[in-house]
Design a protein around this motif. Structure first.
Motif, PDB file in Angstrom:
ATOM      1  N   VAL A  30     127.963  62.684  44.423  1.00 34.75           N
ATOM      2  CA  VAL A  30     126.538  63.246  43.959  1.00 34.75           C
ATOM      3  C   VAL A  30     125.492  63.069  44.778  1.00 34.75           C
ATOM      4  CG1 VAL A  30     125.194  63.102  42.051  1.00 34.75           C
ATOM      5  CG2 VAL A  30     127.708  63.325  41.462  1.00 34.75           C
ATOM      6  N   LEU A  31     125.436  61.794  45.384  1.00 36.45           N
ATOM      7  CA  LEU A  31     124.199  61.302  46.056  1.00 36.45           C
ATOM      8  C   LEU A  31     124.250  61.611  47.738  1.00 36.45           C
ATOM      9  CD1 LEU A  31     123.848  57.982  44.358  1.00 36.45           C
ATOM     10  CD2 LEU A  31     122.302  59.924  43.869  1.00 36.45           C
ATOM     11  N   LYS A  32     125.502  62.448  47.870  1.00 36.62           N
ATOM     12  CA  LYS A  32     125.715  62.711  49.208  1.00 36.62           C
ATOM     13  C   LYS A  32     125.678  61.464  50.428  1.00 36.62           C
ATOM     14  CE  LYS A  32     124.092  67.576  48.369  1.00 36.62           C
ATOM     15  NZ  LYS A  32     123.119  68.462  48.350  1.00 36.62           N
ATOM     16  N   VAL A  33     126.352  60.725  49.948  1.00 33.41           N
ATOM     17  CA  VAL A  33     126.449  59.328  50.722  1.00 33.41           C
ATOM     18  C   VAL A  33     128.104  59.210  51.108  1.00 33.41           C
ATOM     19  CG1 VAL A  33     126.218  56.911  51.086  1.00 33.41           C
ATOM     20  CG2 VAL A  33     124.401  58.570  49.839  1.00 33.41           C
ATOM     21  N   SER A  34     128.450  59.028  52.160  1.00 32.46           N
ATOM     22  CA  SER A  34     129.909  58.595  52.444  1.00 32.46           C
ATOM     23  C   SER A  34     130.309  57.351  51.915  1.00 32.46           C
ATOM     24  CB  SER A  34     130.353  58.726  53.803  1.00 32.46           C
ATOM     25  OG  SER A  34     129.796  57.624  54.735  1.00 32.46           O
ATOM     26  N   ARG A  35     131.418  57.184  51.162  1.00 33.17           N
ATOM     27  CA  ARG A  35     132.080  55.807  50.689  1.00 33.17           C
ATOM     28  C   ARG A  35     132.103  54.911  51.619  1.00 33.17           C
ATOM     29  NH1 ARG A  35     136.964  56.463  47.674  1.00 33.17           N
ATOM     30  NH2 ARG A  35     137.485  58.200  49.021  1.00 33.17           N
ATOM     31  N   SER A  36     132.589  55.119  52.760  1.00 28.12           N
ATOM     32  CA  SER A  36     132.838  54.372  53.653  1.00 28.12           C
ATOM     33  C   SER A  36     131.284  53.678  54.166  1.00 28.12           C
ATOM     34  CB  SER A  36     133.269  54.701  55.121  1.00 28.12           C
ATOM     35  OG  SER A  36     132.557  55.828  55.797  1.00 28.12           O
ATOM     36  N   SER A  37     130.155  54.377  54.337  1.00 28.65           N
ATOM     37  CA  SER A  37     129.001  53.800  54.722  1.00 28.65           C
ATOM     38  C   SER A  37     128.390  53.071  53.607  1.00 28.65           C
ATOM     39  CB  SER A  37     127.954  54.865  54.899  1.00 28.65           C
ATOM     40  OG  SER A  37     127.793  55.693  53.866  1.00 28.65           O
ATOM     41  N   TYR A  38     128.840  53.236  52.384  1.00 27.02           N
ATOM     42  CA  TYR A  38     128.376  52.522  51.175  1.00 27.02           C
ATOM     43  C   TYR A  38     128.938  51.197  51.317  1.00 27.02           C
ATOM     44  CZ  TYR A  38     128.387  50.263  46.735  1.00 27.02           C
ATOM     45  OH  TYR A  38     128.134  49.508  45.824  1.00 27.02           O
ATOM     46  N   TYR A  39     130.434  51.027  51.565  1.00 33.22           N
ATOM     47  CA  TYR A  39     131.054  49.865  51.547  1.00 33.22           C
ATOM     48  C   TYR A  39     130.723  49.001  52.809  1.00 33.22           C
ATOM     49  CZ  TYR A  39     133.986  51.268  47.762  1.00 33.22           C
ATOM     50  OH  TYR A  39     134.384  51.727  46.227  1.00 33.22           O
ATOM     51  N   ARG A  40     130.393  49.705  53.871  1.00 36.00           N
ATOM     52  CA  ARG A  40     129.915  49.032  55.084  1.00 36.00           C
ATOM     53  C   ARG A  40     128.402  48.281  54.591  1.00 36.00           C
ATOM     54  NH1 ARG A  40     128.150  52.382  59.364  1.00 36.00           N
ATOM     55  NH2 ARG A  40     129.519  53.836  58.331  1.00 36.00           N
ATOM     56  N   TRP A  41     127.668  49.040  54.012  1.00 37.16           N
ATOM     57  CA  TRP A  41     126.416  48.393  53.592  1.00 37.16           C
ATOM     58  C   TRP A  41     126.405  47.289  52.601  1.00 37.16           C
ATOM     59  CZ3 TRP A  41     124.485  48.234  48.530  1.00 37.16           C
ATOM     60  CH2 TRP A  41     122.907  47.669  48.427  1.00 37.16           C
ATOM     61  N   PHE A  42     127.323  47.389  51.473  1.00 37.28           N
ATOM     62  CA  PHE A  42     127.797  46.403  50.796  1.00 37.28           C
ATOM     63  C   PHE A  42     128.096  45.325  51.305  1.00 37.28           C
ATOM     64  CE2 PHE A  42     129.980  44.630  47.028  1.00 37.28           C
ATOM     65  CZ  PHE A  42     128.976  44.641  46.123  1.00 37.28           C
ATOM     66  N   SER A  43     129.104  45.371  52.436  1.00 42.32           N
ATOM     67  CA  SER A  43     129.905  44.170  52.805  1.00 42.32           C
ATOM     68  C   SER A  43     128.869  43.415  54.016  1.00 42.32           C
ATOM     69  CB  SER A  43     130.947  44.340  53.412  1.00 42.32           C
ATOM     70  OG  SER A  43     130.964  45.347  54.384  1.00 42.32           O
ATOM     71  N   CYS A  44     128.049  44.382  54.637  1.00 41.50           N
ATOM     72  CA  CYS A  44     127.495  43.793  55.960  1.00 41.50           C
ATOM     73  C   CYS A  44     126.022  43.712  55.765  1.00 41.50           C
ATOM     74  CB  CYS A  44     127.626  44.692  57.200  1.00 41.50           C
ATOM     75  SG  CYS A  44     129.595  44.607  57.484  1.00 41.50           S
TER      76      CYS A  44
END
Length: 138
Positions: A30-44
């Protein structure tokens, strides 16, 4: 006005704060963000480049505002290099474009009328009377 990187950061924070209510996959779509970039942000966390860009954006905005919004990317890049920050004109232009900063173009005043000439000056028949009573009166 938020810059591009702060907007992205806020999207990721929104997803992190509502992940207990909605699926991450759905929110990313919905927010037009890739899941991988979210998880990368979340972990790093944010990358060094993103941190640099946010720092440079604040510096660019302060120089831009202090110049009454007349400096473009070449002058701002020169000023930042003079202050000891190594940044290219292209990167400054990109950050300005992402944040909607456009310089005002001030054109030099040019005189277009030559009042000192040797041409004959004709008599003023109308004398600013633009509404004559009859046709062919003037």
């Amino acid at each position: 006005m938020l810059n591009h990187f702060q907007e992205r950061w806020e999207v990721y924070q929104f997803i992190a704060s509502y992940k207990h209510l909605y699926p991450i996959k759905k929110m990313c779509k919905v927010l037009k963000v890739s899941r991988s970039s979210y998880y990368r942000w979340f972990s790093c966390g944010p990358s060094n480049r993103a941190l640099e860009n946010s720092l440079f954006t604040d510096l660019i905005r302060s120089i831009f505002d202090s110049s009454q919004k007349t400096y473009g990317s070449p002058k701002i890049a020169t000023e930042l290099n003079r202050q000891g920050y190594h940044i290219s004109k292209g990167r400054v232009a990109k950050l300005m474009r992402l944040n909607g900063l456009r310089s005002k173009i001030i054109r030099k005043y040019r005189i277009t009328t030559n009042s000192i000439h040797r041409y004959p000056i004709y008599r003023n028949y109308l004398n600013r009377n633009f509404t004559p009573e009859d046709l062919n009166e003037a």
